[in-house]
Design a protein around this motif. Structure first.
Motif, PDB file in Angstrom:
ATOM      1  N   THR A  92      -1.840   1.015   7.555  1.00 24.16           N
ATOM      2  CA  THR A  92      -1.810   1.399   5.615  1.00 24.16           C
ATOM      3  C   THR A  92      -1.267   0.283   5.186  1.00 24.16           C
ATOM      4  O   THR A  92       0.303  -0.383   5.279  1.00 24.16           O
ATOM      5  CB  THR A  92      -1.047   2.272   5.762  1.00 24.16           C
ATOM      6  OG1 THR A  92      -1.214   2.973   6.683  1.00 24.16           O
ATOM      7  CG2 THR A  92      -0.687   2.912   4.242  1.00 24.16           C
ATOM      8  N   HIS A  93      -1.424  -0.157   3.704  1.00 23.75           N
ATOM      9  CA  HIS A  93      -1.291  -1.027   2.834  1.00 23.75           C
ATOM     10  C   HIS A  93      -1.208  -0.436   1.402  1.00 23.75           C
ATOM     11  O   HIS A  93      -2.301   0.125   1.186  1.00 23.75           O
ATOM     12  CB  HIS A  93      -1.858  -2.628   3.289  1.00 23.75           C
ATOM     13  CG  HIS A  93      -0.744  -3.632   2.482  1.00 23.75           C
ATOM     14  ND1 HIS A  93      -1.800  -4.280   2.034  1.00 23.75           N
ATOM     15  CD2 HIS A  93      -0.236  -3.221   1.818  1.00 23.75           C
ATOM     16  CE1 HIS A  93      -0.580  -5.336   1.417  1.00 23.75           C
ATOM     17  NE2 HIS A  93       0.371  -4.246   1.199  1.00 23.75           N
ATOM     18  N   LYS A  94      -0.613  -0.503   0.643  1.00 25.50           N
ATOM     19  CA  LYS A  94      -0.161  -0.138  -0.945  1.00 25.50           C
ATOM     20  C   LYS A  94      -0.204  -0.954  -1.644  1.00 25.50           C
ATOM     21  O   LYS A  94       0.588  -2.419  -1.270  1.00 25.50           O
ATOM     22  CB  LYS A  94       0.360   1.179  -1.131  1.00 25.50           C
ATOM     23  CG  LYS A  94       0.648   2.149  -0.481  1.00 25.50           C
ATOM     24  CD  LYS A  94       1.509   3.694  -0.601  1.00 25.50           C
ATOM     25  CE  LYS A  94       0.910   4.554   0.529  1.00 25.50           C
ATOM     26  NZ  LYS A  94       1.775   5.704  -0.199  1.00 25.50           N
ATOM     27  N   ALA A  95      -1.054  -0.998  -2.575  1.00 27.01           N
ATOM     28  CA  ALA A  95      -1.478  -2.584  -3.218  1.00 27.01           C
ATOM     29  C   ALA A  95      -0.931  -0.783  -5.671  1.00 27.01           C
ATOM     30  O   ALA A  95      -1.355   0.220  -5.437  1.00 27.01           O
ATOM     31  CB  ALA A  95      -2.285  -3.066  -4.199  1.00 27.01           C
ATOM     32  N   VAL A 138     -10.545   3.442   2.020  1.00 24.45           N
ATOM     33  CA  VAL A 138      -9.432   2.730   0.209  1.00 24.45           C
ATOM     34  C   VAL A 138      -9.469   3.446  -1.057  1.00 24.45           C
ATOM     35  O   VAL A 138     -10.778   4.460  -0.867  1.00 24.45           O
ATOM     36  CB  VAL A 138     -10.198   1.763  -0.210  1.00 24.45           C
ATOM     37  CG1 VAL A 138     -10.216   1.401  -1.672  1.00 24.45           C
ATOM     38  CG2 VAL A 138     -10.608   0.548   0.417  1.00 24.45           C
ATOM     39  N   VAL A 139      -7.804   4.281  -1.193  1.00 25.26           N
ATOM     40  CA  VAL A 139      -8.210   5.571  -2.133  1.00 25.26           C
ATOM     41  C   VAL A 139      -7.213   4.895  -3.409  1.00 25.26           C
ATOM     42  O   VAL A 139      -6.071   4.403  -2.515  1.00 25.26           O
ATOM     43  CB  VAL A 139      -7.295   6.728  -1.126  1.00 25.26           C
ATOM     44  CG1 VAL A 139      -7.091   7.500  -2.149  1.00 25.26           C
ATOM     45  CG2 VAL A 139      -8.026   7.253   0.046  1.00 25.26           C
ATOM     46  N   ASP A 140      -7.601   5.557  -4.495  1.00 27.51           N
ATOM     47  CA  ASP A 140      -7.073   5.368  -5.239  1.00 27.51           C
ATOM     48  C   ASP A 140      -6.560   6.815  -6.379  1.00 27.51           C
ATOM     49  O   ASP A 140      -7.280   7.412  -6.577  1.00 27.51           O
ATOM     50  CB  ASP A 140      -7.904   3.870  -6.810  1.00 27.51           C
ATOM     51  CG  ASP A 140      -7.027   3.848  -7.622  1.00 27.51           C
ATOM     52  OD1 ASP A 140      -6.017   4.791  -8.460  1.00 27.51           O
ATOM     53  OD2 ASP A 140      -7.513   2.517  -8.282  1.00 27.51           O
ATOM     54  N   ILE A 190      -3.998  -5.566   1.102  1.00 23.34           N
ATOM     55  CA  ILE A 190      -5.419  -4.524  -0.381  1.00 23.34           C
ATOM     56  C   ILE A 190      -4.558  -4.928  -1.540  1.00 23.34           C
ATOM     57  O   ILE A 190      -2.935  -5.307  -1.105  1.00 23.34           O
ATOM     58  CB  ILE A 190      -5.421  -3.396  -0.399  1.00 23.34           C
ATOM     59  CG1 ILE A 190      -6.693  -3.365  -1.715  1.00 23.34           C
ATOM     60  CG2 ILE A 190      -4.448  -2.208  -0.543  1.00 23.34           C
ATOM     61  CD1 ILE A 190      -7.530  -1.755  -1.661  1.00 23.34           C
ATOM     62  N   THR A 191      -5.596  -6.144  -2.787  1.00 22.72           N
ATOM     63  CA  THR A 191      -4.961  -6.179  -3.819  1.00 22.72           C
ATOM     64  C   THR A 191      -5.648  -4.777  -4.729  1.00 22.72           C
ATOM     65  O   THR A 191      -6.711  -4.940  -4.524  1.00 22.72           O
ATOM     66  CB  THR A 191      -4.946  -7.480  -4.267  1.00 22.72           C
ATOM     67  OG1 THR A 191      -6.633  -7.747  -3.729  1.00 22.72           O
ATOM     68  CG2 THR A 191      -4.059  -8.575  -3.596  1.00 22.72           C
ATOM     69  N   SER A 192      -5.406  -5.374  -5.867  1.00 22.77           N
ATOM     70  CA  SER A 192      -5.669  -4.102  -6.365  1.00 22.77           C
ATOM     71  C   SER A 192      -5.915  -4.787  -8.158  1.00 22.77           C
ATOM     72  O   SER A 192      -4.448  -4.969  -8.987  1.00 22.77           O
ATOM     73  CB  SER A 192      -5.511  -3.277  -6.687  1.00 22.77           C
ATOM     74  OG  SER A 192      -6.079  -2.371  -8.126  1.00 22.77           O
ATOM     75  N   VAL A 193      -7.193  -5.199  -8.288  1.00 20.53           N
ATOM     76  CA  VAL A 193      -6.928  -5.744  -9.923  1.00 20.53           C
ATOM     77  C   VAL A 193      -7.728  -5.603 -11.223  1.00 20.53           C
ATOM     78  O   VAL A 193      -8.901  -5.118 -11.177  1.00 20.53           O
ATOM     79  CB  VAL A 193      -7.616  -7.501 -10.367  1.00 20.53           C
ATOM     80  CG1 VAL A 193      -7.326  -8.026 -11.475  1.00 20.53           C
ATOM     81  CG2 VAL A 193      -7.344  -8.787  -8.820  1.00 20.53           C
ATOM     82  N   PRO A 194      -7.205  -4.847 -12.356  1.00 24.74           N
ATOM     83  CA  PRO A 194      -8.185  -4.282 -13.282  1.00 24.74           C
ATOM     84  C   PRO A 194      -8.333  -5.299 -14.419  1.00 24.74           C
ATOM     85  O   PRO A 194      -9.033  -6.126 -13.997  1.00 24.74           O
ATOM     86  CB  PRO A 194      -7.372  -3.599 -14.235  1.00 24.74           C
ATOM     87  CG  PRO A 194      -5.753  -3.938 -13.156  1.00 24.74           C
ATOM     88  CD  PRO A 194      -5.934  -4.836 -12.315  1.00 24.74           C
ATOM     89  N   THR A 227      -4.485   2.278  -2.213  1.00 29.12           N
ATOM     90  CA  THR A 227      -4.336   2.781  -0.670  1.00 29.12           C
ATOM     91  C   THR A 227      -5.303   2.493   0.402  1.00 29.12           C
ATOM     92  O   THR A 227      -6.544   2.705   0.353  1.00 29.12           O
ATOM     93  CB  THR A 227      -3.987   4.015   0.093  1.00 29.12           C
ATOM     94  OG1 THR A 227      -2.207   3.930  -1.114  1.00 29.12           O
ATOM     95  CG2 THR A 227      -3.079   3.841   1.393  1.00 29.12           C
ATOM     96  N   ALA A 228      -5.075   1.196   1.548  1.00 31.04           N
ATOM     97  CA  ALA A 228      -5.772   0.749   2.364  1.00 31.04           C
ATOM     98  C   ALA A 228      -5.596   1.342   3.928  1.00 31.04           C
ATOM     99  O   ALA A 228      -4.774   1.105   4.448  1.00 31.04           O
ATOM    100  CB  ALA A 228      -6.582  -0.298   2.120  1.00 31.04           C
ATOM    101  N   THR A 229      -6.817   1.643   4.221  1.00 29.45           N
ATOM    102  CA  THR A 229      -6.150   1.890   5.648  1.00 29.45           C
ATOM    103  C   THR A 229      -6.980   1.518   6.902  1.00 29.45           C
ATOM    104  O   THR A 229      -8.364   1.306   6.172  1.00 29.45           O
ATOM    105  CB  THR A 229      -6.164   3.541   5.847  1.00 29.45           C
ATOM    106  OG1 THR A 229      -7.059   4.327   5.872  1.00 29.45           O
ATOM    107  CG2 THR A 229      -4.891   4.220   5.516  1.00 29.45           C
ATOM    108  N   GLY A 230      -6.947   1.348   8.530  1.00 34.76           N
ATOM    109  CA  GLY A 230      -7.922   0.557   9.031  1.00 34.76           C
ATOM    110  C   GLY A 230      -7.443   0.939  10.268  1.00 34.76           C
ATOM    111  O   GLY A 230      -5.988   1.069  10.307  1.00 34.76           O
ATOM    112  N   THR A 231      -8.306   0.878  11.207  1.00 36.57           N
ATOM    113  CA  THR A 231      -7.453   1.849  12.552  1.00 36.57           C
ATOM    114  C   THR A 231      -8.665   0.412  13.812  1.00 36.57           C
ATOM    115  O   THR A 231      -8.594  -0.203  13.618  1.00 36.57           O
ATOM    116  CB  THR A 231      -8.067   2.313  13.011  1.00 36.57           C
ATOM    117  OG1 THR A 231      -7.792   3.671  11.817  1.00 36.57           O
ATOM    118  CG2 THR A 231      -7.988   3.352  14.210  1.00 36.57           C
ATOM    119  N   ALA A 232      -7.427   0.369  14.089  1.00 37.98           N
ATOM    120  CA  ALA A 232      -7.677  -0.905  15.705  1.00 37.98           C
ATOM    121  C   ALA A 232      -6.366  -0.212  16.974  1.00 37.98           C
ATOM    122  O   ALA A 232      -4.823   0.104  16.266  1.00 37.98           O
ATOM    123  CB  ALA A 232      -7.264  -1.896  15.524  1.00 37.98           C
TER     124      ALA A 232
END
Length: 307
Positions: free
Chosen positions: A134-137, A79-81, A43-47, A123-128
């Motif tokens: 989990t990945h944080k930006a 997706v949680v900020d 995940i990327t986060s750009v303000p 924080t982005a999370t996904g399941t497989a």
């Protein structure tokens, strides 16, 4: 051959056929067993705006979520900020299957009012395969600065393991890290560390040789480790721009096969249990029949002696 011996022979053949049938099904299932892929999300986060030089105001964070493993799609994307709660899905699910496919980029946005310089963690999370990725930006917005330069400090890192899993006893595994700069200013002092793998290679990708992570560059690192058990490790990246620290983080779990004994996979769990119960019932019935025949045989011998 006596009638009793013929029945015993028939029972033996019947039990042998049952056992061989179960074994054949197990072998077939093992021949077609699937590989367990460990999911990987980024995940990327750009303000926007990147800074509020005149003081407090509204900022919209734009997020991009990717699936970095082509073999499996990701479900249950969250997706949680920590600084913005009203996150909305914008676009990206091209085929409408609610699964984050490798070819897709899911985009989200969130708007909030900032009253002071703020660093947010997204924080982005996904399941497989019943495993959660989990990945944080991180993103920093400077509020109330007269410096005309965009004071934003963003960095992103992704991490891939090869092979994705190890057999019983473990073995060597190679991690590959990709570091990029989704902001608009170059980043200096880039440091990459992995809590379970210390021998990181030097970077590849500094195309102009200025030792700055420019916005159009991707720096690549590798590290090889020997794992003997299932291991979760985290890579961190630190860099700087305009005096502000940029942070990035990625976590991955490498599975090492367990040494515990288990039944072979003969299809679904329910099918295997039903098959096992049928085999046990067949064996029990055969044993009961043998006992009955044995008792009957004794009675017949006893009658002959009396005569």
């Amino acid at each position: 051959m006596s009638k009793t011996n013929r029945i015993k022979g028939f029972i033996f053949v019947l039990l042998l056929a049952i056992l061989l049938g179960v074994n054949a099904k197990s072998v077939s299932a093992q021949d077609t067993s699937s590989v367990l892929y460990v999911p990987l999300i980024g995940i990327t986060s750009v303000p926007n705006p990147l800074a509020l030089p005149k003081g407090p105001g509204d900022v919209t964070y734009n997020y991009a979520v990717k699936n970095f493993l082509s073999e499996v799609a990701l479900s249950n994307i969250q997706v949680v900020d920590d600084k913005c709660s009203s996150i909305k899905f914008v676009t990206g699910d091209d085929n409408g299957n609610s699964m984050l496919d490798y070819s897709e980029t899911w985009r989200y946005s969130c708007t909030t009012k900032l009253t002071g310089t703020t660093q947010s963690t997204i924080t982005a999370t996904g399941t497989a395969n019943n495993i959660t990725a989990t990945h944080k930006a991180y993103a920093t917005v400077v509020v109330g600065s007269n410096d005309p330069a965009p004071l934003v400090s963003i960095i992103n890192i992704t991490k891939v393991a090869y092979p994705l899993s190890l057999p019983m006893g473990g073995g060597k595994i190679t991690f590959t890290y990709k570091v990029n700069n989704p902001g608009i200013v170059p980043l200096s002092g880039v440091i990459v560390t992995d809590d379970k793998c210390k021998s990181l290679s030097g970077k590849l990708g500094d195309t102009n040789g200025n030792n700055l992570l420019d916005v159009n560059e991707v720096w690549i690192y590798t590290c090889t480790a020997t794992l003997t058990r299932t291991t979760t490790n985290t890579v961190n990246v630190i860099a700087y721009a305009n005096g502000f620290k940029a942070l990035g983080e990625a976590t991955i779990t490498v599975k090492v096969a367990s040494s515990s004994l288990s039944f072979p996979n003969a299809g679904s769990t329910l099918d295997f249990k039903l098959t096992a119960w049928k085999v046990l019932a067949g064996i029990l019935a055969a044993l009961i029949l043998l006992l009955v025949l044995k008792k009957k045989n004794k009675l017949e011998k006893s009658r002959r002696r009396r005569r």
